[in-house]
Write a protein that holds these residues in place. Structure first.
Motif, PDB file in Angstrom:
ATOM      1  N   GLY A  22       0.791  -1.226   0.000  1.00  0.00           N
ATOM      2  CA  GLY A  22       0.000   0.000   0.000  1.00  0.00           C
ATOM      3  C   GLY A  22       0.821   1.272   0.000  1.00  0.00           C
ATOM      4  N   ALA A  23       2.129   1.157   0.004  1.00  0.00           N
ATOM      5  CA  ALA A  23       2.994   2.346   0.042  1.00  0.00           C
ATOM      6  C   ALA A  23       3.039   3.038  -1.315  1.00  0.00           C
ATOM      7  CB  ALA A  23       4.407   1.961   0.473  1.00  0.00           C
ATOM      8  N   ARG A  24       3.260   4.341  -1.271  1.00  0.00           N
ATOM      9  CA  ARG A  24       3.472   5.132  -2.478  1.00  0.00           C
ATOM     10  C   ARG A  24       4.945   5.075  -2.836  1.00  0.00           C
ATOM     11  NH1 ARG A  24      -0.422   8.472  -4.253  1.00  0.00           N
ATOM     12  NH2 ARG A  24       1.119   9.913  -5.126  1.00  0.00           N
ATOM     13  N   VAL A  25       5.246   5.173  -4.148  1.00  0.00           N
ATOM     14  CA  VAL A  25       6.621   5.041  -4.638  1.00  0.00           C
ATOM     15  C   VAL A  25       6.955   6.202  -5.561  1.00  0.00           C
ATOM     16  CG1 VAL A  25       8.214   3.587  -5.938  1.00  0.00           C
ATOM     17  CG2 VAL A  25       6.423   2.514  -4.561  1.00  0.00           C
ATOM     18  N   LEU A  26       8.116   6.803  -5.314  1.00  0.00           N
ATOM     19  CA  LEU A  26       8.671   7.797  -6.235  1.00  0.00           C
ATOM     20  C   LEU A  26       9.949   7.205  -6.806  1.00  0.00           C
ATOM     21  CD1 LEU A  26       8.409  10.781  -7.301  1.00  0.00           C
ATOM     22  CD2 LEU A  26      10.164  11.326  -5.621  1.00  0.00           C
ATOM     23  N   ILE A  27      10.026   7.121  -8.124  1.00  0.00           N
ATOM     24  CA  ILE A  27      11.215   6.595  -8.791  1.00  0.00           C
ATOM     25  C   ILE A  27      11.995   7.787  -9.335  1.00  0.00           C
ATOM     26  CG2 ILE A  27      12.095   5.103 -10.612  1.00  0.00           C
ATOM     27  CD1 ILE A  27       9.319   3.639 -10.462  1.00  0.00           C
TER      28      ILE A  27
END
Length: 143
Positions: free
Chosen positions: A32-37
Motif C-alpha cells: 500500500g505504500a506510495r513510490v517515487l522513482i
C-alpha cells in the motif's frame, strides 16, 4: 532516519535494474505504500514508463511521469528531480548519484545490476550512506 536497502542482481540473473525496479515496485505497492522513482535521464524514464505497463500481463502498476499525470491519483511516480515534494514514503533511485532529497523518505531502494559503471556508482553510494550512519541492508536478487 531513512532506511536504505540495496538490491543487487546475483551473478546468474538475467535482466537489468529496470526489470528489478518493476519487481520492487510490485512488491512495495502490495503493502500500500506510495513510490517515487528518481530517474533523471529522460530516455531511461521513458523506457521504465513503458516497461511498467508491460512488466507482467497479470498485474497493473498504476504509474505515471511527473508532469504528465495527477500525483494525487497516481501511487507510482517517475520523477527527474524528486518532485513532488509531498512524496515521502519510498524512493527508488535510478541515478548514479545520491539524491539530495532522499532524507525526506522513510525508505530508499538502490537497485544495482551487472553494469560495471552502475556497480561502481552503487558502491560509492553505499559508502556515502554508511559513513553517515544510515541503516543499510543488502539483498541479492535473482530474476
Amino acid at each position: 532516519m531513512t532506511r536504505i536497502d540495496f538490491y543487487s542482481l546475483d551473478g546468474s540473473s538475467g535482466g537489468d535494474r529496470f526489470l528489478l525496479v518493476c519487481r520492487l515496485v510490485e512488491r512495495i505497492r502490495a503493502t500500500g505504500a506510495r513510490v517515487l522513482i528518481h530517474c533523471p535521464d529522460p530516455g531511461q524514464a521513458q523506457h521504465l514508463d513503458r516497461l511498467l505497463w508491460t512488466f507482467r500481463e497479470d498485474s497493473f502498476l498504476p504509474h505515471g511521469r511527473v508532469g504528465q499525470t495527477d500525483p494525487e491519483l497516481t501511487p507510482i511516480l517517475i520523477s527527474s528531480d524528486g518532485s513532488p515534494d509531498s512524496e515521502d514514503q519510498v524512493l527508488i533511485n535510478l541515478s548514479s548519484e545520491v539524491p539530495e532529497f532522499f532524507g525526506r523518505f522513510e525508505r530508499l531502494c538502490e537497485p544495482i545490476d551487472h553494469d560495471p559503471a552502475a556497480r561502481l556508482a552503487g558502491r560509492e553510494r553505499f559508502r556515502y550512506y554508511r559513513d553517515r550512519g544510515y541503516p543499510l541492508k543488502h539483498h541479492q536478487i535473482q530474476l
